[in-house]
Design an enzyme around this catalytic site. Sequence first.
Site, short mmCIF file in Angstrom:
data_model
loop_
_atom_site.label_atom_id
_atom_site.label_comp_id
_atom_site.label_asym_id
_atom_site.label_seq_id
_atom_site.Cartn_x
_atom_site.Cartn_y
_atom_site.Cartn_z
CD GLU A 1 -2.96 -1.06 2.32
OE1 GLU A 1 -2.86 -0.19 3.20
OE2 GLU A 1 -3.91 -1.87 2.29
CD GLU B 1 -3.37 -5.78 4.04
OE1 GLU B 1 -4.18 -4.95 4.50
OE2 GLU B 1 -2.14 -5.62 4.04
#
Length: 451
Positions: free
Chosen positions: A169, A355
Amino acid sequence: MPHPSRLALPADFRWGVATAAYQIEGATGEDGRGASVWDTFTAKPGTVRDGHTGEVACDHYHRWPEDIALMRELGIDAYRFSVAWPRIQPTGTGPVNKAGLDFYDRLVDGLLAVGITPTPTLFHWDLPQALEDRGGWLERDTARCFAEYAGVVAARLGDRVGTWITLNEPFVHMVFGYALGSHAPGRSLMLDALPVAHHQLLGHGLAAAVLREHGGRVMISNNCTPVRAASEDPADLVAAEAYDALHNRLFNDPLLLGSYPDLSAFGVDRDLGGAVREGDLDLIAAPLDGLGVNYYNPTRIAAPTAPGLPFEEAPIEGVPRTAFGWPVVPDGLRELLTGLGRRYGAALPPITITENGCSVEDEVLNGAVDDRARIDYLAGHVAAVEAAVAEGVDVRGYFTWSLMDNFEWAEGFSQRFGLVHVDFETQQRTPKASYAWYRNLIADQRARHGR
Ligand code: GBH
């Protein structure tokens, strides 16, 4: 709720769980580990709820055999964990700490011994403090250091690790770490943080080349959100477009198309504040073996009501919320995946959901944890993946965030994302109802496909 055994996913679809080093390992001062930006950040009063730190966390550094046993019992195909850069190179570049490599060596062997594929992420936000002292990801040289570190890890583990995830991320790290300051390193640079996007992506590109030399396959995990305009009002549509460029396309476009999106709504040029140099985008756009997608919720955007940024977040109404307050919109994952398929077409590599999960307030009662809100969340999102696959998107796997409750960054231990409950006083692990649910789902899928 769809019955798991009816899921129409490919036979080779892979199931997993994900964690990150600073969130679970603890042992921050052991075996020669250097300081990371998160050690520095959590030591400052007022940064993390209740003054919590990752000093002990889940004590996974010592309890990893027990945690592998939990994963084995769960029946997962793959485990996504992250390697703590400051364990490998305590000052971020140069000297290598053998004891740090030994830890991940043991972990990888322990996973392979029970048939679980180790899927390491090389950077999940715990930059060596020594590199932050030189400017961190605002500095171009950090990208070079990252590739050096990737080479060190690959030289040791590359004979047993097939697929690497370079970064976790980069959007969230740039925004929370460098633009808003709610995460380490705690800088509040707003749009001046944009070079952090480019330097992380450059680090990805340089590391990818090194990992390939070691025979590795390469992925990156981007936090993606489908962006919905608050209304059909042209001003809201323009704002939503701007937000989508910043959150999603700033990271996916250079990787998949070899160019940055138009950020002129932010008053930013395509060279991201002068950070982009000739040849960088070719490196960044080298073909990926897979795109990791981390999905939590969609985002609703309206036109700004005050001067400043060209957008404003608008609440999503009429849906359940997680303990964190995040809206629960499983169909947003289908929307996101089909949207990626439409935008990138043939340039889109196979996707893995690296995720997905939610925090639930829970407690252990008579040795059990009833987290049915998590079961609903996960079942809905797995069904959304299935729907996207039925619509032609190539999704190869799904990792739940997270194996166990852990250090949830600025929220400390107050937000529980685990399939396994952790008592942070005693370190006792208690599998929750969602753990049994996920185990059954995986077993059903496996039986269905005879593997
Ligand atoms: C991930 O980040 C991280 O990779 C992981 O380490 C972390 O523990 C996990 O998720 C859980 O947080 O304001 O309602 O629109 C997730 C990044 C950023 C996703 C904030 C949700 C806002 C929700 N998140 N975002 S909302």
